[in-house]
Write a protein that holds these residues in place. Structure first.
Motif, PDB file in Angstrom:
ATOM      1  N   GLN A 310     -41.209  56.633 122.118  1.00 19.30           N
ATOM      2  CA  GLN A 310     -40.660  57.336 123.279  1.00 19.30           C
ATOM      3  C   GLN A 310     -41.795  57.683 124.229  1.00 19.30           C
ATOM      4  O   GLN A 310     -42.888  58.072 123.799  1.00 19.30           O
ATOM      5  CB  GLN A 310     -39.940  58.622 122.857  1.00 19.30           C
ATOM      6  CG  GLN A 310     -38.729  58.384 121.962  1.00 19.30           C
ATOM      7  CD  GLN A 310     -38.211  59.693 121.376  1.00 19.30           C
ATOM      8  OE1 GLN A 310     -38.875  60.325 120.565  1.00 19.30           O
ATOM      9  NE2 GLN A 310     -37.012  60.086 121.789  1.00 19.30           N
ATOM     10  N   LEU A 311     -41.537  57.542 125.539  1.00 18.51           N
ATOM     11  CA  LEU A 311     -42.566  57.799 126.545  1.00 18.51           C
ATOM     12  C   LEU A 311     -41.908  58.424 127.769  1.00 18.51           C
ATOM     13  O   LEU A 311     -40.911  57.919 128.281  1.00 18.51           O
ATOM     14  CB  LEU A 311     -43.256  56.483 126.931  1.00 18.51           C
ATOM     15  CG  LEU A 311     -44.386  56.560 127.958  1.00 18.51           C
ATOM     16  CD1 LEU A 311     -45.568  57.352 127.395  1.00 18.51           C
ATOM     17  CD2 LEU A 311     -44.830  55.162 128.360  1.00 18.51           C
ATOM     18  N   TRP A 312     -42.470  59.551 128.231  1.00 17.26           N
ATOM     19  CA  TRP A 312     -42.005  60.201 129.448  1.00 17.26           C
ATOM     20  C   TRP A 312     -43.200  60.394 130.371  1.00 17.26           C
ATOM     21  O   TRP A 312     -44.339  60.559 129.906  1.00 17.26           O
ATOM     22  CB  TRP A 312     -41.395  61.567 129.145  1.00 17.26           C
ATOM     23  CG  TRP A 312     -40.235  61.541 128.191  1.00 17.26           C
ATOM     24  CD1 TRP A 312     -38.923  61.393 128.494  1.00 17.26           C
ATOM     25  CD2 TRP A 312     -40.291  61.690 126.764  1.00 17.26           C
ATOM     26  NE1 TRP A 312     -38.153  61.432 127.364  1.00 17.26           N
ATOM     27  CE2 TRP A 312     -38.967  61.612 126.276  1.00 17.26           C
ATOM     28  CE3 TRP A 312     -41.331  61.863 125.848  1.00 17.26           C
ATOM     29  CZ2 TRP A 312     -38.659  61.707 124.935  1.00 17.26           C
ATOM     30  CZ3 TRP A 312     -41.028  61.956 124.508  1.00 17.26           C
ATOM     31  CH2 TRP A 312     -39.702  61.882 124.053  1.00 17.26           C
ATOM     32  N   TYR A 313     -42.959  60.371 131.684  1.00 18.23           N
ATOM     33  CA  TYR A 313     -44.061  60.629 132.604  1.00 18.23           C
ATOM     34  C   TYR A 313     -43.558  61.465 133.776  1.00 18.23           C
ATOM     35  O   TYR A 313     -42.460  61.270 134.281  1.00 18.23           O
ATOM     36  CB  TYR A 313     -44.680  59.317 133.099  1.00 18.23           C
ATOM     37  CG  TYR A 313     -43.870  58.585 134.146  1.00 18.23           C
ATOM     38  CD1 TYR A 313     -44.200  58.658 135.497  1.00 18.23           C
ATOM     39  CD2 TYR A 313     -42.758  57.826 133.793  1.00 18.23           C
ATOM     40  CE1 TYR A 313     -43.458  57.994 136.456  1.00 18.23           C
ATOM     41  CE2 TYR A 313     -42.012  57.161 134.736  1.00 18.23           C
ATOM     42  CZ  TYR A 313     -42.366  57.246 136.075  1.00 18.23           C
ATOM     43  OH  TYR A 313     -41.622  56.599 137.019  1.00 18.23           O
ATOM     44  N   TYR A 314     -44.378  62.422 134.181  1.00 20.08           N
ATOM     45  CA  TYR A 314     -44.111  63.276 135.325  1.00 20.08           C
ATOM     46  C   TYR A 314     -45.436  63.531 136.027  1.00 20.08           C
ATOM     47  O   TYR A 314     -46.423  63.913 135.375  1.00 20.08           O
ATOM     48  CB  TYR A 314     -43.477  64.611 134.904  1.00 20.08           C
ATOM     49  CG  TYR A 314     -42.122  64.452 134.256  1.00 20.08           C
ATOM     50  CD1 TYR A 314     -40.975  64.334 135.035  1.00 20.08           C
ATOM     51  CD2 TYR A 314     -41.988  64.401 132.874  1.00 20.08           C
ATOM     52  CE1 TYR A 314     -39.724  64.181 134.448  1.00 20.08           C
ATOM     53  CE2 TYR A 314     -40.745  64.245 132.274  1.00 20.08           C
ATOM     54  CZ  TYR A 314     -39.616  64.140 133.067  1.00 20.08           C
ATOM     55  OH  TYR A 314     -38.390  63.985 132.480  1.00 20.08           O
TER      56      TYR A 314
END
Length: 717
Positions: A310-314
């Motif tokens: 899982q990968l999130w970016y902000y």
């Protein structure tokens, strides 16, 4: 050019989280605050800059959160759904979720989307979409079915296009993928069939998307390890008709095909994409940033503790699960240029400048207008680089790395070394690697606190080093008692002196098991080390023939009378005298090259207790070999029977007078004596029938002179 900065841990995974990791990481109404939802019962609000939680909320025991919590940017409230249909709203002042606003819906929710500038949208599992306000006004309203019964939503994303909300979601049915685009200003829902080309039934493992003027650029990472792009029109020509869209190859084999632990990708900007997954089938998972414009790997970071895929970016932060911790890795992507993509960018560009770029497939764009335009652009860039080079000669990458080694931190050196090793090898690669190792070791001697272990391990694994090229490498590893590096050197270097081999053996035998348990040792040569094996006593009592020899015959059993008397009517077993990790280290010694003449003097310096332990382990290996007809050990790279026997002879030759005086070694020596005696008896019996075998061979050679049928009598004496 792209860079990954030092990672930091935001939190440990909550105890209530399930095996699939987290449900999501969503931004709050403040840019530095994020909502983290686990796959159990808890939502936690974190402030990233302070690396601490600001609040935590949980549903009751027996309830389970089924989609990530989001923030309503218009009101500042938080929204979450538990048990698929129960919607909750609360704010920072609330403590107990059981007492906040509750709405029970008539259909199961897949996801709630919320971005700046519009109200949150609720996507139901059957494809219907509702605005939050309309849903709260009538929670039990009928929800229509948009997708077929067998379609399953796999991924979804929410955009703002010219101040109008647009939702895209991907579904899958029998290996076929479909894209639905919902325009909320016109209430138009368009359906597209994703044509996968030659990979007709390829499983798509991850999606990401960005806006490209009048299109949604949908990126997909397939099971073959390649990244593809599909351009989906925001305004379709015929909304009522299902249309087909074709995907094109963007990057080839960025991760290992059919990765076991899942993969993920995220578009960072117009030219850069982040990929999470193992680059090779047997390698550890990595986070890497690729330049899609020039199809180059910009930077990669190994994640040895594994991820959840899982990968999130902000903003400029990447969020992922690394082991059991939610980790944040800041990143930077500079304006894309050929020099930056090749790692040659010397001066940062003006952050206010922008460039319009297109993806070019260098293999298929020849003869097309796009290819020729980019070809001319590339020529201009190359001419400019050539003129810059003529003014100031470019420093070779190896010299830049050597300069970095002299002054920078271990982490920065490791990053720069990984980039250097990823570049194309030059004819003097062997020499350059040797210079880099000597540079690192030279700084180790001048700065005792400096020990770039990871960098040295990377260099050893290039398979171009030897002991003669960097003799001080193993010396430093011996000083640091780095058993993993010593094991790797023993496996890779063909020219290790016997004195150094014995020094490694002393450390392997003397190191404590508690310390060794924490070490990362390769276990390829070890298998079933914990299993006990039966020694010769059991075979005596069950009268089993060993190698064609019965040890109870009168001419061969005199040697073990004392031993047999002690083991009357009992079945003796021999268990491995060392733990598996120590066994793996000792196996590396057994497989190393040596000269008996030079090795014997150094073996005499090893303490008698350690010699006895090593002999016990060798005897255990011999018994393991005797368990099967091939006389081999299980495992990928186990020691051979010849290596085991040679080392038993070496140890006894060097230390027999000392070992024979140790009471603990008496039983072992008797067992070894019995074994040698039995082998002598076997050889004697084989010699007796050798003549008979020769006669049989002669008779076989005369076979052609006989008739078709005959009766022969052979007498063996």
């Amino acid at each position: 050019m792209a860079a990954l900065e030092e990672e930091f841990t935001l939190s440990a995974v909550p105890l209530g989280a399930g095996p699939d990791g987290l449900l999501g990481v969503e931004q709050s109404d403040k840019t530095d605050q994020f909502l983290v939802t686990d796959s159990g019962r808890t939502v936690i609000l974190y402030k990233v800059s302070d690396q601490k939680p600001l609040g935590s909320w949980s549903v009751k025991q027996g309830q389970i959160i089924t989609c990530p919590a989001v923030c309503n940017f218009q009101t500042g409230e938080y929204i979450v759904v538990h048990d698929n249909k129960v919607l909750r709203l609360w704010n920072n002042e609330d403590v107990n979720l059981d007492k906040v606003f509750k709405a029970t819906l008539s259909a199961e929710v897949y996801r709630i989307h919320s971005i700046q500038g519009t109200e949150p949208l609720v996507l139901f599992k059957k494809g219907a979409v509702r605005g939050l306000e309309a849903l709260l006004a009538e929670p039990q309203q009928k929800i229509e079915t948009v997708i077929s019964d067998e379609e399953v939503i796999k991924w979804t994303k929410f955009f703002m296009v010219f101040r109008h909300p647009v939702l895209i979601f991907i579904t899958e049915k029998h290996g076929n993928y479909f894209a639905y685009v919902q325009m909320f200003n016109s209430r138009i829902l368009s359906k597209y069939t994703l044509l996968l080309g030659q990979e007709e039934k390829s499983v798509i493992q991850s999606f990401t998307a960005s806006l490209d003027r009048k299109f949604i650029s949908l990126m997909s990472l397939s099971a073959d390890g390649c990244i593809y792009e599909t351009l989906i029109p925001i305004h379709p020509s015929d909304p009522e008709k299902s249309q087909k869209v074709v995907r094109s190859l963007v990057l080839k084999t960025v991760v290992a095909g059919n990765a076991r632990n899942g993969v993920a990708l995220a578009i960072l900007d117009q030219d850069h994409i982040a990929v999470l997954g193992p680059p090779l089938p047997a390698s550890k998972e990595c986070l890497s940033i690729w330049n899609t414009k020039f199809q180059t790997l910009q930077i990669s970071k190994e994640l040895p503790q594994g991820t959840s895929g899982q990968l999130w970016y902000y903003g400029e932060n990447l969020f992922m699960l690394h082991g059991k911790f939610l980790t944040v890795i800041p990143y930077k992507c500079e304006v894309s240029s050929l020099a930056g993509a090749l790692g040659k960018l010397k001066h940062s560009q003006d952050p206010g400048t922008h460039s319009v770029s297109h993806f070019v497939n260098w293999e298929t764009s020849q003869g097309h207008g796009l290819g020729s335009q980019n070809s001319e652009a590339s020529k201009r860039i190359l001419r400019r680089r050539k003129s810059e080079t003529s003014v100031q000669p470019e420093v070779p990458a190896s010299k830049q790395l050597l300069s970095t080694i002299k002054k920078d931190s271990e982490k920065h050196i490791e990053v720069e070394l990984r980039k250097f090793l990823a570049s194309k090898r030059t004819p003097d690669f062997h020499t350059v690697i040797g210079d880099i190792v000597m540079g690192l070791l030279g700084r180790c001697k001048t700065e005792p606190s400096f020990y770039p272990r990871n960098s040295l391990m990377q260099l050893i694994q290039t398979h171009v080093l030897s002991y003669s090229l960097c003799p001080s490498l193993m010396e430093v590893a011996l000083e640091k008692t780095d058993v993993q590096m010593l094991q790797l050197c023993l496996q890779q270097f063909p020219d290790i002196p016997e004195a150094v081999t014995c020094a490694c053996l002393k450390i392997f035998l003397s190191i404590g098991d508690d310390i060794l348990q924490k070490a990362d040792v390769s276990m390829e040569s070890v298998s079933d080390c914990n299993d006990a094996v039966q020694d010769e006593h059991m075979e005596e009592q069950n009268e089993i023939l060993q190698n064609g020899f019965n040890p109870e015959e009168d001419n061969c059993d005199n040697c073990d009378k004392e031993l047999s008397e002690k083991s009357q009517d009992t079945l003796e077993t021999t268990s491995c005298p060392v733990i598996p990790k120590k066994a793996a280290l000792l196996n590396a010694i057994l497989r190393s090259a040596y000269s008996e003449t030079f090795l014997l003097p150094h073996l005499k310096d090893i303490p008698a207790q350690h010699i006895t332990l090593f002999l016990q382990y060798l005897y255990f290996l011999y018994l393991k070999c005797s368990e099967n007809a091939t006389m081999t050990l299980p495992g990928i790279y186990p020691p051979t029977l010849n290596q085991i026997m040679d080392w038993i002879c070496l140890l006894l030759d060097a230390n027999f007078t000392v070992v024979v005086m140790i009471p603990e070694a008496k039983r072992l020596l008797l067992s070894l004596y019995k074994f040698v005696k039995s082998q002598i008896c076997i050889c004697s019996e084989l010699n007796k029938i050798e003549v008979s075998f020769r006669e049989l061979q002669k008779l076989n050679q005369e076979k052609n002179s006989r008739e078709l049928y005959s009766i022969e009598v052979l007498e063996l004496f």
